[in-house]
Motif scaffolding. Structure first.
Motif, PDB file in Angstrom:
ATOM      1  N   MET A  63       0.833  -1.205   0.000  1.00  0.00           N
ATOM      2  CA  MET A  63       0.000   0.000   0.000  1.00  0.00           C
ATOM      3  C   MET A  63       0.868   1.256   0.000  1.00  0.00           C
ATOM      4  O   MET A  63       0.620   2.210  -0.751  1.00  0.00           O
ATOM      5  CB  MET A  63      -0.920   0.001   1.215  1.00  0.00           C
ATOM      6  CG  MET A  63      -1.835   1.215   1.289  1.00  0.00           C
ATOM      7  SD  MET A  63      -2.699   1.348   2.864  1.00  0.00           S
ATOM      8  CE  MET A  63      -1.320   1.745   3.954  1.00  0.00           C
ATOM      9  N   LEU A  64       1.909   1.259   0.844  1.00  0.00           N
ATOM     10  CA  LEU A  64       2.820   2.402   0.869  1.00  0.00           C
ATOM     11  C   LEU A  64       3.512   2.574  -0.479  1.00  0.00           C
ATOM     12  O   LEU A  64       3.687   3.705  -0.964  1.00  0.00           O
ATOM     13  CB  LEU A  64       3.855   2.221   1.980  1.00  0.00           C
ATOM     14  CG  LEU A  64       3.314   2.217   3.418  1.00  0.00           C
ATOM     15  CD1 LEU A  64       4.460   2.020   4.409  1.00  0.00           C
ATOM     16  CD2 LEU A  64       2.574   3.519   3.721  1.00  0.00           C
ATOM     17  N   ALA A  65       3.913   1.450  -1.086  1.00  0.00           N
ATOM     18  CA  ALA A  65       4.548   1.528  -2.404  1.00  0.00           C
ATOM     19  C   ALA A  65       3.585   2.089  -3.441  1.00  0.00           C
ATOM     20  O   ALA A  65       3.966   2.903  -4.300  1.00  0.00           O
ATOM     21  CB  ALA A  65       5.041   0.148  -2.826  1.00  0.00           C
ATOM     22  N   GLY A  66       2.315   1.669  -3.386  1.00  0.00           N
ATOM     23  CA  GLY A  66       1.319   2.183  -4.327  1.00  0.00           C
ATOM     24  C   GLY A  66       1.095   3.673  -4.162  1.00  0.00           C
ATOM     25  O   GLY A  66       0.991   4.410  -5.150  1.00  0.00           O
ATOM     26  N   ILE A  67       1.017   4.141  -2.895  1.00  0.00           N
ATOM     27  CA  ILE A  67       0.846   5.577  -2.644  1.00  0.00           C
ATOM     28  C   ILE A  67       2.046   6.352  -3.173  1.00  0.00           C
ATOM     29  O   ILE A  67       1.912   7.418  -3.787  1.00  0.00           O
ATOM     30  CB  ILE A  67       0.636   5.837  -1.140  1.00  0.00           C
ATOM     31  CG1 ILE A  67      -0.692   5.233  -0.687  1.00  0.00           C
ATOM     32  CG2 ILE A  67       0.673   7.329  -0.844  1.00  0.00           C
ATOM     33  CD1 ILE A  67      -0.927   5.322   0.805  1.00  0.00           C
ATOM     34  N   GLY A  68       3.250   5.806  -2.944  1.00  0.00           N
ATOM     35  CA  GLY A  68       4.451   6.466  -3.437  1.00  0.00           C
ATOM     36  C   GLY A  68       4.479   6.558  -4.953  1.00  0.00           C
ATOM     37  O   GLY A  68       4.821   7.605  -5.519  1.00  0.00           O
ATOM     38  N   LEU A  69       4.114   5.463  -5.625  1.00  0.00           N
ATOM     39  CA  LEU A  69       4.080   5.494  -7.086  1.00  0.00           C
ATOM     40  C   LEU A  69       3.035   6.477  -7.600  1.00  0.00           C
ATOM     41  O   LEU A  69       3.274   7.210  -8.569  1.00  0.00           O
ATOM     42  CB  LEU A  69       3.787   4.088  -7.624  1.00  0.00           C
ATOM     43  CG  LEU A  69       4.903   3.051  -7.493  1.00  0.00           C
ATOM     44  CD1 LEU A  69       4.401   1.684  -7.941  1.00  0.00           C
ATOM     45  CD2 LEU A  69       6.109   3.467  -8.336  1.00  0.00           C
ATOM     46  N   LEU A  70       1.881   6.494  -6.942  1.00  0.00           N
ATOM     47  CA  LEU A  70       0.814   7.391  -7.367  1.00  0.00           C
ATOM     48  C   LEU A  70       1.248   8.845  -7.241  1.00  0.00           C
ATOM     49  O   LEU A  70       1.055   9.652  -8.170  1.00  0.00           O
ATOM     50  CB  LEU A  70      -0.446   7.136  -6.539  1.00  0.00           C
ATOM     51  CG  LEU A  70      -1.672   7.990  -6.867  1.00  0.00           C
ATOM     52  CD1 LEU A  70      -2.169   7.673  -8.258  1.00  0.00           C
ATOM     53  CD2 LEU A  70      -2.780   7.759  -5.845  1.00  0.00           C
ATOM     54  N   TYR A  71       1.875   9.196  -6.128  1.00  0.00           N
ATOM     55  CA  TYR A  71       2.288  10.586  -5.931  1.00  0.00           C
ATOM     56  C   TYR A  71       3.440  10.960  -6.866  1.00  0.00           C
ATOM     57  O   TYR A  71       3.493  12.083  -7.377  1.00  0.00           O
ATOM     58  CB  TYR A  71       2.705  10.813  -4.482  1.00  0.00           C
ATOM     59  CG  TYR A  71       2.981  12.274  -4.176  1.00  0.00           C
ATOM     60  CD1 TYR A  71       1.933  13.161  -3.970  1.00  0.00           C
ATOM     61  CD2 TYR A  71       4.289  12.756  -4.128  1.00  0.00           C
ATOM     62  CE1 TYR A  71       2.167  14.504  -3.715  1.00  0.00           C
ATOM     63  CE2 TYR A  71       4.538  14.096  -3.880  1.00  0.00           C
ATOM     64  CZ  TYR A  71       3.476  14.962  -3.675  1.00  0.00           C
ATOM     65  OH  TYR A  71       3.717  16.289  -3.435  1.00  0.00           O
ATOM     66  N   SER A  72       4.342  10.013  -7.107  1.00  0.00           N
ATOM     67  CA  SER A  72       5.466  10.321  -7.990  1.00  0.00           C
ATOM     68  C   SER A  72       5.021  10.549  -9.428  1.00  0.00           C
ATOM     69  O   SER A  72       5.664  11.302 -10.168  1.00  0.00           O
ATOM     70  CB  SER A  72       6.495   9.186  -7.947  1.00  0.00           C
ATOM     71  OG  SER A  72       5.959   7.999  -8.533  1.00  0.00           O
ATOM     72  N   GLN A  73       3.912   9.921  -9.828  1.00  0.00           N
ATOM     73  CA  GLN A  73       3.437  10.053 -11.196  1.00  0.00           C
ATOM     74  C   GLN A  73       2.445  11.198 -11.371  1.00  0.00           C
ATOM     75  O   GLN A  73       2.421  11.854 -12.405  1.00  0.00           O
ATOM     76  CB  GLN A  73       2.778   8.746 -11.663  1.00  0.00           C
ATOM     77  CG  GLN A  73       3.722   7.555 -11.695  1.00  0.00           C
ATOM     78  CD  GLN A  73       4.816   7.713 -12.735  1.00  0.00           C
ATOM     79  OE1 GLN A  73       4.554   8.107 -13.865  1.00  0.00           O
ATOM     80  NE2 GLN A  73       6.042   7.414 -12.349  1.00  0.00           N
ATOM     81  N   GLN A  74       1.593  11.416 -10.345  1.00  0.00           N
ATOM     82  CA  GLN A  74       0.515  12.398 -10.493  1.00  0.00           C
ATOM     83  C   GLN A  74       0.683  13.628  -9.606  1.00  0.00           C
ATOM     84  O   GLN A  74       0.047  14.659  -9.864  1.00  0.00           O
ATOM     85  CB  GLN A  74      -0.849  11.738 -10.161  1.00  0.00           C
ATOM     86  CG  GLN A  74      -1.158  10.508 -10.979  1.00  0.00           C
ATOM     87  CD  GLN A  74      -1.451  10.823 -12.428  1.00  0.00           C
ATOM     88  OE1 GLN A  74      -1.448  11.971 -12.832  1.00  0.00           O
ATOM     89  NE2 GLN A  74      -1.689   9.799 -13.237  1.00  0.00           N
ATOM     90  N   HIS A  75       1.480  13.539  -8.558  1.00  0.00           N
ATOM     91  CA  HIS A  75       1.723  14.647  -7.629  1.00  0.00           C
ATOM     92  C   HIS A  75       0.435  15.143  -6.980  1.00  0.00           C
ATOM     93  O   HIS A  75       0.373  16.277  -6.507  1.00  0.00           O
ATOM     94  CB  HIS A  75       2.414  15.814  -8.343  1.00  0.00           C
ATOM     95  CG  HIS A  75       3.679  15.420  -9.033  1.00  0.00           C
ATOM     96  ND1 HIS A  75       4.830  15.064  -8.361  1.00  0.00           N
ATOM     97  CD2 HIS A  75       3.975  15.298 -10.356  1.00  0.00           C
ATOM     98  CE1 HIS A  75       5.782  14.762  -9.221  1.00  0.00           C
ATOM     99  NE2 HIS A  75       5.290  14.874 -10.444  1.00  0.00           N
ATOM    100  N   SER A  76      -0.587  14.314  -6.974  1.00  0.00           N
ATOM    101  CA  SER A  76      -1.862  14.703  -6.377  1.00  0.00           C
ATOM    102  C   SER A  76      -2.777  13.480  -6.370  1.00  0.00           C
ATOM    103  O   SER A  76      -2.492  12.472  -7.026  1.00  0.00           O
ATOM    104  CB  SER A  76      -2.509  15.833  -7.174  1.00  0.00           C
ATOM    105  OG  SER A  76      -3.812  16.100  -6.709  1.00  0.00           O
ATOM    106  N   VAL A  77      -3.870  13.577  -5.602  1.00  0.00           N
ATOM    107  CA  VAL A  77      -4.907  12.541  -5.646  1.00  0.00           C
ATOM    108  C   VAL A  77      -6.212  13.129  -6.170  1.00  0.00           C
ATOM    109  O   VAL A  77      -7.245  12.462  -6.142  1.00  0.00           O
ATOM    110  CB  VAL A  77      -5.129  11.904  -4.260  1.00  0.00           C
ATOM    111  CG1 VAL A  77      -3.905  11.131  -3.821  1.00  0.00           C
ATOM    112  CG2 VAL A  77      -5.493  12.967  -3.215  1.00  0.00           C
TER     113      VAL A  77
END
Length: 650
Positions: A63-77
């Protein structure tokens, strides 16, 4: 006992989730889609090897890895892309955490949300059918989950039946339920997808890049006759200032309300224009627009501007007249449209002097310039040689080969040197007629540039130097398919009769017509269109709308209830139906037929009472018994029984 979902259920669910998420491979960053794919394959492997599924700590780290990847790619939710990525990553992680039926329900409902997000990217009829199909498979997953003896085919049949039963209610809600428009602040979440098209800057050769693009820009459906090809100019940005290489659109602030409004004469064309999503909020009206719908304004350069989000598809009702007079010219406009970068060269000045007459009449100079283009071996090409330095002079005196933007910019430059106010206009010219749907399709390959010159008593007048070099470009239009395939100039042949069109072309036009009506009547069914449709039905207020909603839903609900609750009448055996007809004929002959009589008992009693019919009675009874009770009956026996019963006379 721990919850152990069946292998059938898991394969069903994982397969449907894979189908639902597949189109997002083109929408979200590859890293995020790869992360989801890894989670899906891991859970699929765990169907047969549950011991290899991750424990709670591993799921937490993932889950932490997924959040990190999401933020690194989109810089937002927040926003379309980031929100879609968040749902896809969450769905992949949830697949690794199934401890009860509740988790299965959460996964299925989350998958429905991911399915809906597909329409944020594509609204075509094919995507709608695809999502409907995969949602049907996902619904079958819920049916399988709640079945005592789950089977794949019955679950799919039940799912299809539920969807078909819900379609009438969905249609009523779609048509009658008040539409909710997206708030204007949602425009801040700009579509990051690159779109080709015209821009505020024009360079000779820039339109040539669009000439190889089949991307649809807009579609037009005229109420009556189509304007002739030579009048199909779709006005876009106007370019006035130049540094000798690039031409830029001037600011229009403060000139929104021109003191001299255009005066129109001649035939006006009424039409509906459907714009595809684009980068700019420009609406390419037929030159010159006389009337336009709300939400549009005409700026000081006679270009239509929309206040809608340019990233959304939009439809407009317009009226245009090709014959117009724009009136006078202000000092600011004259200064802008006489601007040249520096002092013209000796060759330019000499060419202008040769083309002018003694009285310096603008009309005569323009005619001489067009004649110069025709006679001096100029050529029309999509791939001219590069002209990085002094492109206008190089084009006029050395290369003499170029695209429409080369001719338009050189034409305007020479007019300015001759002290004639002139400017370049960008837009589209022509369009391909869809014979099936009866509308014009304008694509990026139809991009075009022409010139405007201001003439005393006539205002801004259109001149197209391309027509002097390649008149077929204007009269016949661009053959998009051949031009893209060959990379060279290709013009459409003379318009063929519908009967002579190839089946492939007609098939493509049929599909484009279906897509046009889908976009117009389904996707573009917004508040304005709904209001107009409801008013045509006499629904003018919310009270009447509420009555219509209640009556429609109650009527459809009543029909569905009758269909679902009525007694299930099984289809009768055709052999039994024929035998009952035979028994009815025996009753007419005075032979009693008791409810408890078997076929043989009845046959014996009937033959005793009517010996003359004994043979026919015996044959009918024997064939009926074979059809009804024996496995060795033939397909032809039913027809024989039908013939014997029909010919039986008492």
């Amino acid at each position: 006992m721990p919850f152990l979902p069946s292998t059938r259920l898991m394969l069903f669910m994982l397969g449907s989730i894979g189908l639902i998420t597949l189109p997002h491979a083109w929408h979200i960053p590859p890293v995020l889609f790869g992360f989801f794919t890894l989670m899906l394959l891991w859970r699929l492997f765990g169907v047969w090897r549950p011991s290899y599924l991750p424990n709670r700590l591993t799921v937490f780290l993932l889950m932490l890895a997924g959040i990190g990847l999401l933020y690194s790619q989109q810089h937002s939710v927040f926003g379309r892309d980031a929100g879609t990525g968040l749902f896809v990553v969450a769905l992949g992680l949830k697949l690794l955490e199934i401890h009860g039926k509740r988790d299965v329900y959460v996964i299925v409902y989350l998958a429905f949300i991911v399915a809906v997000t597909q329409f944020l990217y594509e609204e075509s009829i094919l995507m709608a059918l695809y999502i409907l199909l995969v949602c049907g498979v996902l619904l079958a997953t819920l049916i399988t989950q709640n079945s005592q003896a789950p089977q794949t085919l019955p679950a799919l049949k039940t799912s299809a039946a539920l969807i078909l039963q819900s379609l009438p209610l969905a249609l009523v809600l779609f048509v009658l339920f008040p539409r909710l428009e997206a708030p204007h602040w949602s425009w801040l979440d700009d579509d990051t997808q690159a779109r080709s098209g015209l821009s505020n800057t024009l360079e000779p050769g820039s339109i040539a890049e669009l000439s190889l693009s089949p991307e649809l820009v807009f579609r037009v459906k005229f109420d009556g006759e189509l304007p002739p090809p030579a009048q199909r100019y779709w006005r876009g940005p106007v370019y006035a200032s130049t540094d000798g290489v690039r031409w830029r659109a001037p600011p229009v602030l403060g000139r929104e309300n021109n003191p001299d409004q255009p005066a129109f004469t001649g035939t006006a064309y009424d039409y509906t224009l459907m714009m595809e999503p684009q980068k700019q909020n420009w609406v390419f009206a037929l030159e010159m627009p006389t009337q336009f719908a709300g939400g549009l304004r005409r700026n000081g350069l006679y270009q239509l501007i929309s206040n809608k989000n340019p990233g959304d598809r939009a439809e407009y009702r317009l009226s245009s007249s090709p014959a117009y007079n724009t009136g006078g010219i202000s000092k600011t406009e004259r200064r802008e449209n006489l601007q040249v970068p520096g002092k013209p060269s000796v060759r330019i000045v000499e060419l202008v002097r040769q083309l002018q007459d003694k009285q310096a009449r603008p009309e005569l100079f323009i005619g001489n310039l067009l004649q110069h283009f025709r006679q001096e071996n100029f050529h029309y090409t999509l791939s001219p040689d590069p002209m990085p330095d002094q492109p206008i002079e190089t084009f006029l005196f050395e290369r003499r080969a170029g695209f429409c933007s080369h001719y338009a910019t050189a034409f305007v430059y020479l007019l300015r040197v001759a002290e004639i106010p002139a400017r370049v206009v960008g837009g589209y010219q022509g369009g391909q007629i869809n014979e099936v749907g009866g509308f014009l399709e304008i694509r990026q390959a139809d991009a075009h540039a022409w010139a405007e010159a201001w003439l005393e008593g006539r205002g801004w007048v259109r001149f197209d130097p391309t027509a002097a070099i390649a008149p077929e470009r204007i009269e016949r239009g661009v053959n998009v398919d051949l031009q893209i395939a060959s990379g060279a100039v290709n013009f459409s042949p003379v318009q063929l009769d519908a009967k002579t069109l190839s089946w492939l072309q007609r098939g493509r036009q049929l599909w484009q017509s279906v897509d046009y009506n889908w976009q117009r009547w389904i996707i573009n069914y917004d508040t304005v269109n709904q209001k107009a449709f409801l008013q045509s039905l006499g629904i003018n207020d919310f009270v009447k709308l509420g009555y219509w909603l209640l009556i429609s839903i109650a009527g459809i609900g009543g029909i569905l209830a009758w269909r679902l609750l009525r007694p299930n009448r099984r289809r009768q055996d055709p052999a039994l139906v024929l035998y009952r007809q035979f028994c009815a004929k025996l009753s007419k002959a005075g032979i009693e037929v008791d409810a408890g009589d078997g076929p043989k008992t009845l046959a014996e009693r009937a033959a005793h009472r009517r010996p003359d019919l004994a043979e026919s009675i015996g044959r009918i009874t024997a064939i009926f018994i074979r059809l009804r009770y024996q496995a060795d009956s033939k397909t032809s026996d039913l027809q024989v029984l039908k013939t014997l019963v029909a010919s039986f006379r008492v």
